[in-house]
Design an enzyme around this catalytic site. Sequence first.
Site, PDB file in Angstrom:
ATOM      1  N   SER A   1       0.454   3.800   1.791  1.00 34.61           N
ATOM      2  CA  SER A   1       0.623   4.332   3.146  1.00 34.61           C
ATOM      3  C   SER A   1       1.956   3.915   3.754  1.00 34.61           C
ATOM      4  CB  SER A   1      -0.525   3.872   4.041  1.00 34.61           C
ATOM      5  OG  SER A   1      -1.745   4.422   3.599  1.00 34.61           O
TER       6      SER A   1
ATOM      7  N   CYS B   1      -7.129  -3.402   3.628  1.00 32.13           N
ATOM      8  CA  CYS B   1      -7.011  -1.940   3.585  1.00 32.13           C
ATOM      9  C   CYS B   1      -7.524  -1.362   2.277  1.00 32.13           C
ATOM     10  CB  CYS B   1      -5.559  -1.508   3.818  1.00 32.13           C
ATOM     11  SG  CYS B   1      -5.285   0.274   3.589  1.00 32.13           S
TER      12      CYS B   1
ATOM     13  N   HIS C   1       0.716  -3.311   6.281  1.00 34.43           N
ATOM     14  CA  HIS C   1      -0.542  -3.312   7.026  1.00 34.43           C
ATOM     15  C   HIS C   1      -1.674  -3.952   6.224  1.00 34.43           C
ATOM     16  CE1 HIS C   1      -0.826   0.284   4.547  1.00 34.43           C
ATOM     17  NE2 HIS C   1      -2.141   0.253   4.705  1.00 34.43           N
TER      18      HIS C   1
ATOM     19  N   HIS D   1       4.550   6.182   2.428  1.00 31.19           N
ATOM     20  CA  HIS D   1       4.545   7.486   3.108  1.00 31.19           C
ATOM     21  C   HIS D   1       5.471   7.481   4.321  1.00 31.19           C
ATOM     22  CE1 HIS D   1       1.557   9.480   0.723  1.00 31.19           C
ATOM     23  NE2 HIS D   1       0.609   8.614   0.994  1.00 31.19           N
TER      24      HIS D   1
ATOM     25  N   CYS E   1       0.832  -1.195   0.000  1.00 32.08           N
ATOM     26  CA  CYS E   1       0.000   0.000   0.000  1.00 32.08           C
ATOM     27  C   CYS E   1       0.876   1.259   0.000  1.00 32.08           C
ATOM     28  CB  CYS E   1      -0.904  -0.014   1.222  1.00 32.08           C
ATOM     29  SG  CYS E   1      -2.114   1.330   1.267  1.00 32.08           S
TER      30      CYS E   1
END
Length: 371
Positions: free
Chosen positions: A42, A168, A61, A45, A40
Amino acid sequence: MRTRAAILRQAGTPWQVTELELDEPRYGEVRIRFAAAGMCHSDHHLRTGDSVCRLPIVGGHEGAGVVEAVGEGVTRVRPGDHVVCSFIPACGTCRYCATGRQNLCDMGAQMQTGMLADGTFRFHDDTGADLGGFCMLGTFAQHAVVSQASCVKVGKDIPFEVAALVGCGVPTGWGSAVYAAGVSAGDTVVIFGAGGVGMNAVQGARYAGARNVVVVDPVPFKRESALAFGATHVFADADSAHQAIVRMTRGQLADHAICTVGVLDAEVVAQAAAIVGKGAQVTITSVGRSGDKHIQLAANGSLVGYQRRLQGHVFGMCNPLYDIPRLLGLYRDGQLKLDELITRRYRLDEINSGYQDLEDGKIIRGVIVHD
């Protein structure tokens, strides 16, 4: 036990694949052997420093695997079960879970540290340092100890690579349209960004009955893919999309704009607000750089005068214990494309190459397949 994992020690540095020591599960905890982990944005990031977390940390995650062991007090799963790990835990008893808002569960307070319920960590490196798992998971590890509140049992007929994605990206995108935006039959919806989350916003909008599903993305590969996932129109930039929306709605503009770009900024929010009409909504799903101001709109013209709404959300406002099995049910019935989201599979040692492919716009969703 020992386990291999991809960890981040410092923002701005590559993921490091190493071996860690993993404790046994304690009260209410579960040890999982992860078979697959979604890559992902995220997690990226964290590496770029756009999001801030406790370091060092085990990344990942989105994950699915097999329960190997359980601690005392575990009632949700048992050894041998196949599970998806929800990046938002759902304890079932806090104020938010009890009122049907599992996506806001109080246990999510430690997502950026990876600390478990007793205030300690289960991953340790060879220097003795404690490491949390991102979102209290750490699916970039071959094995992890997590709270049972993060586990959702799934059927053994679901491929692990597919199951990982519903932890997610799939519910976040699908729920962005169906729940957070509340798309209705006949609506016109504009989706900014057609990556792993945005592609599922496309699917959600179509499932909800939108007449026009318009995608704005500068990458030709993603625009072409969006058409296969249900987009009715695709554009490389917001100006082209705006002109088309004026024509197709006879000047009324869109009912919804959903921001699912890789990195949110004020320009995208302004473009989204400008492309929706009276009484319409802008739904913000994307994550921006920590510390930046992402919403800078003139209240009189953009919000008050047109009665527009701005809606933020987590996990697409989905309830993990209900919506994860629900989405997999739609996948079984052929109503939700999940296999098609996976552009490429990577080994754990290839994680940095995978995230470079993501930055280069070469993939919709990459998946790490653990050995």
